[in-house]
Design an enzyme around this catalytic site. Sequence first.
Site, PDB file in Angstrom:
ATOM      1  N   CYS A 134       0.832  -1.210   0.000  1.00  0.00           N
ATOM      2  CA  CYS A 134       0.000   0.000   0.000  1.00  0.00           C
ATOM      3  C   CYS A 134       0.862   1.254   0.000  1.00  0.00           C
ATOM      4  O   CYS A 134       1.998   1.233   0.459  1.00  0.00           O
ATOM      5  CB  CYS A 134      -0.882   0.012   1.234  1.00  0.00           C
ATOM      6  SG  CYS A 134      -2.031  -1.334   1.185  1.00  0.00           S
ATOM      7  N   GLU A 149      -2.284  -6.622  -8.187  1.00  0.00           N
ATOM      8  CA  GLU A 149      -2.869  -7.544  -7.219  1.00  0.00           C
ATOM      9  C   GLU A 149      -4.384  -7.363  -7.204  1.00  0.00           C
ATOM     10  O   GLU A 149      -4.917  -6.471  -6.536  1.00  0.00           O
ATOM     11  CB  GLU A 149      -2.280  -7.252  -5.837  1.00  0.00           C
ATOM     12  CG  GLU A 149      -2.789  -8.166  -4.757  1.00  0.00           C
ATOM     13  CD  GLU A 149      -2.230  -7.794  -3.388  1.00  0.00           C
ATOM     14  OE1 GLU A 149      -1.797  -8.694  -2.676  1.00  0.00           O
ATOM     15  OE2 GLU A 149      -2.214  -6.602  -3.036  1.00  0.00           O
ATOM     16  N   TYR A 205      -5.571 -13.079  -5.413  1.00  0.00           N
ATOM     17  CA  TYR A 205      -5.159 -12.696  -4.059  1.00  0.00           C
ATOM     18  C   TYR A 205      -5.956 -13.521  -3.052  1.00  0.00           C
ATOM     19  O   TYR A 205      -7.111 -13.228  -2.764  1.00  0.00           O
ATOM     20  CB  TYR A 205      -5.441 -11.198  -3.906  1.00  0.00           C
ATOM     21  CG  TYR A 205      -4.932 -10.521  -2.663  1.00  0.00           C
ATOM     22  CD1 TYR A 205      -4.039 -11.129  -1.788  1.00  0.00           C
ATOM     23  CD2 TYR A 205      -5.329  -9.215  -2.375  1.00  0.00           C
ATOM     24  CE1 TYR A 205      -3.574 -10.466  -0.667  1.00  0.00           C
ATOM     25  CE2 TYR A 205      -4.872  -8.541  -1.264  1.00  0.00           C
ATOM     26  CZ  TYR A 205      -3.999  -9.182  -0.403  1.00  0.00           C
ATOM     27  OH  TYR A 205      -3.549  -8.520   0.711  1.00  0.00           O
ATOM     28  N   HIS A 245      -4.549 -12.930   3.527  1.00  0.00           N
ATOM     29  CA  HIS A 245      -4.744 -11.687   4.283  1.00  0.00           C
ATOM     30  C   HIS A 245      -6.194 -11.466   4.719  1.00  0.00           C
ATOM     31  O   HIS A 245      -6.653 -10.327   4.784  1.00  0.00           O
ATOM     32  CB  HIS A 245      -4.229 -10.472   3.489  1.00  0.00           C
ATOM     33  CG  HIS A 245      -2.739 -10.388   3.483  1.00  0.00           C
ATOM     34  ND1 HIS A 245      -2.044  -9.734   2.501  1.00  0.00           N
ATOM     35  CD2 HIS A 245      -1.817 -10.883   4.330  1.00  0.00           C
ATOM     36  CE1 HIS A 245      -0.744  -9.825   2.740  1.00  0.00           C
ATOM     37  NE2 HIS A 245      -0.584 -10.518   3.850  1.00  0.00           N
ATOM     38  N   TYR A 263      -8.955 -11.779   3.301  1.00  0.00           N
ATOM     39  CA  TYR A 263      -9.921 -11.256   2.338  1.00  0.00           C
ATOM     40  C   TYR A 263     -10.788 -12.415   1.822  1.00  0.00           C
ATOM     41  O   TYR A 263     -10.602 -13.569   2.217  1.00  0.00           O
ATOM     42  CB  TYR A 263      -9.208 -10.520   1.202  1.00  0.00           C
ATOM     43  CG  TYR A 263      -8.555  -9.233   1.652  1.00  0.00           C
ATOM     44  CD1 TYR A 263      -9.305  -8.237   2.283  1.00  0.00           C
ATOM     45  CD2 TYR A 263      -7.191  -9.003   1.462  1.00  0.00           C
ATOM     46  CE1 TYR A 263      -8.719  -7.054   2.712  1.00  0.00           C
ATOM     47  CE2 TYR A 263      -6.596  -7.821   1.885  1.00  0.00           C
ATOM     48  CZ  TYR A 263      -7.361  -6.850   2.509  1.00  0.00           C
ATOM     49  OH  TYR A 263      -6.783  -5.678   2.934  1.00  0.00           O
ATOM     50  N   ARG A 275      -1.181 -14.985  -4.455  1.00  0.00           N
ATOM     51  CA  ARG A 275      -0.682 -14.599  -3.133  1.00  0.00           C
ATOM     52  C   ARG A 275      -1.381 -15.503  -2.127  1.00  0.00           C
ATOM     53  O   ARG A 275      -2.611 -15.561  -2.074  1.00  0.00           O
ATOM     54  CB  ARG A 275      -0.977 -13.131  -2.856  1.00  0.00           C
ATOM     55  CG  ARG A 275       0.107 -12.500  -2.010  1.00  0.00           C
ATOM     56  CD  ARG A 275      -0.027 -11.003  -1.923  1.00  0.00           C
ATOM     57  NE  ARG A 275       1.209 -10.439  -1.374  1.00  0.00           N
ATOM     58  CZ  ARG A 275       1.290  -9.226  -0.877  1.00  0.00           C
ATOM     59  NH1 ARG A 275       0.239  -8.436  -0.878  1.00  0.00           N
ATOM     60  NH2 ARG A 275       2.442  -8.775  -0.395  1.00  0.00           N
ATOM     61  N   ARG A 292       9.020  -2.930   2.419  1.00  0.00           N
ATOM     62  CA  ARG A 292       9.714  -1.868   3.164  1.00  0.00           C
ATOM     63  C   ARG A 292      11.132  -1.566   2.680  1.00  0.00           C
ATOM     64  O   ARG A 292      11.465  -0.385   2.519  1.00  0.00           O
ATOM     65  CB  ARG A 292       9.666  -2.188   4.668  1.00  0.00           C
ATOM     66  CG  ARG A 292       8.252  -2.061   5.224  1.00  0.00           C
ATOM     67  CD  ARG A 292       8.160  -2.531   6.661  1.00  0.00           C
ATOM     68  NE  ARG A 292       8.317  -3.969   6.770  1.00  0.00           N
ATOM     69  CZ  ARG A 292       8.393  -4.645   7.911  1.00  0.00           C
ATOM     70  NH1 ARG A 292       8.345  -3.979   9.048  1.00  0.00           N
ATOM     71  NH2 ARG A 292       8.519  -5.946   7.923  1.00  0.00           N
ATOM     72  N   CYS A 299       8.253   7.746   4.920  1.00  0.00           N
ATOM     73  CA  CYS A 299       9.235   6.775   5.404  1.00  0.00           C
ATOM     74  C   CYS A 299      10.274   7.514   6.233  1.00  0.00           C
ATOM     75  O   CYS A 299      10.714   8.605   5.883  1.00  0.00           O
ATOM     76  CB  CYS A 299       9.900   6.092   4.207  1.00  0.00           C
ATOM     77  SG  CYS A 299      11.353   5.111   4.624  1.00  0.00           S
TER      78      CYS A 299
END
Length: 687
Positions: free
Chosen positions: A30, A103, A169, A172, A174, A222, A319, A360
């Site tokens: 995201c 995705e 996907y 997670h 979903y 995923r 990240r 960040c």
Amino acid sequence: MREPRYDILFEPVQIGPVTAKNRFYQVPHCTGLGWVRPRMVAALRGMKAEGGWGVVCTEYCSIHPASDDLPHPYASLWDKGDIKSHAAMTEQVHEHGALAGVELWAGGSRSSNLFTHETAIDVDSRPNATGVPYQTRAMDKADIRELRRWHKNAALRAKEAGFDIVYVYATHDYLLSHFLSAKTNARTDEYGGSLENRVRLVRELIEETKEAVGDSCAVAVRFSAEQGGGGDGNPVIGEHREMLEMLAELPDLWDINISDYSLEMGVSRFVKEGSLEAYMSYVKTITSKPVVTVGRFTSPDSMVSQVKRGIVDFIGAARPSIADPFLPKKIEQGRLDDIRECIGCNICYAGDSKSTPIRCTQNPTISEEWRRGWHPEKIDKKGSDSSVLVIGAGPAGLEATRALGQRGYHVLLAESERELGGRVTRESRLPGLSEWFRVRNHRTQQIHSMTNVEIYLESPMTVDDVLAAETDHVVIATGASWRADGVGLYNETPIAGLDSHDQVSTPDDIMSGGLPKSPTIVYDDDHYYMASVIAEKLIMENIAVTFVTPNSVVSAWGVMTAEQVRVQKRLIDIGVNIITNHRLSSFEGQRAVINCVYSGKEQNIDIKSIVTVTSRHPNDTLFRELQNYKNEQPDFAPKSITRIGDCEAPAIIAGAVFSGHRYARELDTVVNPDARIKYDRVFFEDS
Ligand code: ADP
Ligand code: SF4
């Protein structure tokens, strides 16, 4: 040039009909930009491609208005306007030879549809998982057929937008993961019951996506490698292995993660590099298709080891690619010392949590690529031969110095302490925060190689010292100090008696080596990490701690960085007595009085000391003195005197870094204070 031992990271890898130029894979993550800010997101992803990532993916991308997650700005592929937005991204990604992945997302009970007002659908009628008081409609056969049609159409739009990899996907929490799980899937038709039935929908979507776009696009899945529930370091694989075995050769790539999000993308305080390996190392033994996973990898040696040991084919990263979009290029060019390593603070994730553009701590340019035109590696040459004195070497002063030095200015950096780093150096010594040293180390490493930067340690600067330095510009980055009077978010005025007691201390006192008498109260009216790490440190020093906060949970802001639950658990585990929903009202030396925030009911606690973690005062005395001098003696004062970072407005470390960076960018440029940034917005094109 790069060391031969890293060659393996730069091998091309085939993914179905497409080939990634190397093994660096930016997994879907995201940005807080989504469909709302198309040019910002396109430039952000394009920058990753420029930095050498072989694959660059979107965030979760809704296939239909029945999956709407606003206020979180997901991506969407609903119509022509969306195709156009995504084409802007894929073009920029392709420009640098990378593959673009999308995705596709069906939210199920995690999408509340507060924007579209469509009825959310799921395997069953389930409560909305984000707490919105709606339930989903249990999907009947017609709904399943519709979902498959939406998914296929979204895949076709993805192809039209130029994507090379299209995701199914299935994790997670979903919609698809609810079909897979025996816990959530209680259907009695061919989509429920047996494993084969529960896997049916995912299988159909993989097959139909391949059929629709598989001639030119790879199809990725995923998927969670484990069922979950075993706690940290204790993977419970459960049925997920069998599911993987059943689908093993169907997709072109497996993007593997785990069920516990707070571990998958845990903060470095609790989770270290490569933490998913124990959960997913079996995956490559059951599929011949390429496998990618994440692990906050910043060390190229760890990356090579992952590939050589057959754990993964791609080094997945969210990240590390945010902290340093040029990480692959730097490894390729043998510039390992220049890598800006992620510190695992999850401030980036707070952007998604708060539905705001990602930021960040390490990379102040993220999401500024388009609207401010900032490049993480390039910066304009200096605009004059001016010299600059930077006072204070915390994150703000260090980043200003680094970026001014990069521009070519003659910079003098004066720091009153013996060490560089300011709050980062002090805070990194608190329990669990050692990776935060990377904020200092990256910048000092860069500065030390600059011949145009002079560093003066143990140099507490006064007005006379500043004038004697005779620089054109002065930057005041003198930070902030924790208040001892109890003023914080809930307490707007000082708390009775706190200032008059020597048994009251602040995080600054503790970080300077002071310890309060036991038992103590840690009073948190700051609501982020500091009070909890101070409590942890005091427990390690055998001081009994009662943690009092007016909030309903410990470290409330930690929800934004996906660490709140872990923080509260840690305090419970180490024996901190936690009292929530209470304000501190007074302290008389032996006894503290606290009041319930709802009823006002009073409680007395016998303690010997209090540590207040509430808010901070900017250390701006020097700034004000210099301003006064400039007002009185304008001809003899420096051309500009500017405060940055916590001295201007105390904030998180990311705020200080950003502030220092912005100062350096804007020196000798014309800044329109009313239009500092370009304003991105959605393209208007109805389908
Ligand atoms: P920020 O987060 O804004 O960078 P920090 O508190 O981390 O702020 O750093 C401020 C730094 O400024 C500290 O290292 C402190 O020692 C230094 N400092 C404060 N006052 C002076 C001064 N008068 N002269 C030189 N250094 C100073
Ligand atoms: Fe890493 Fe923190 Fe940057 Fe996120 S914000 S990428 S966790 S340094």
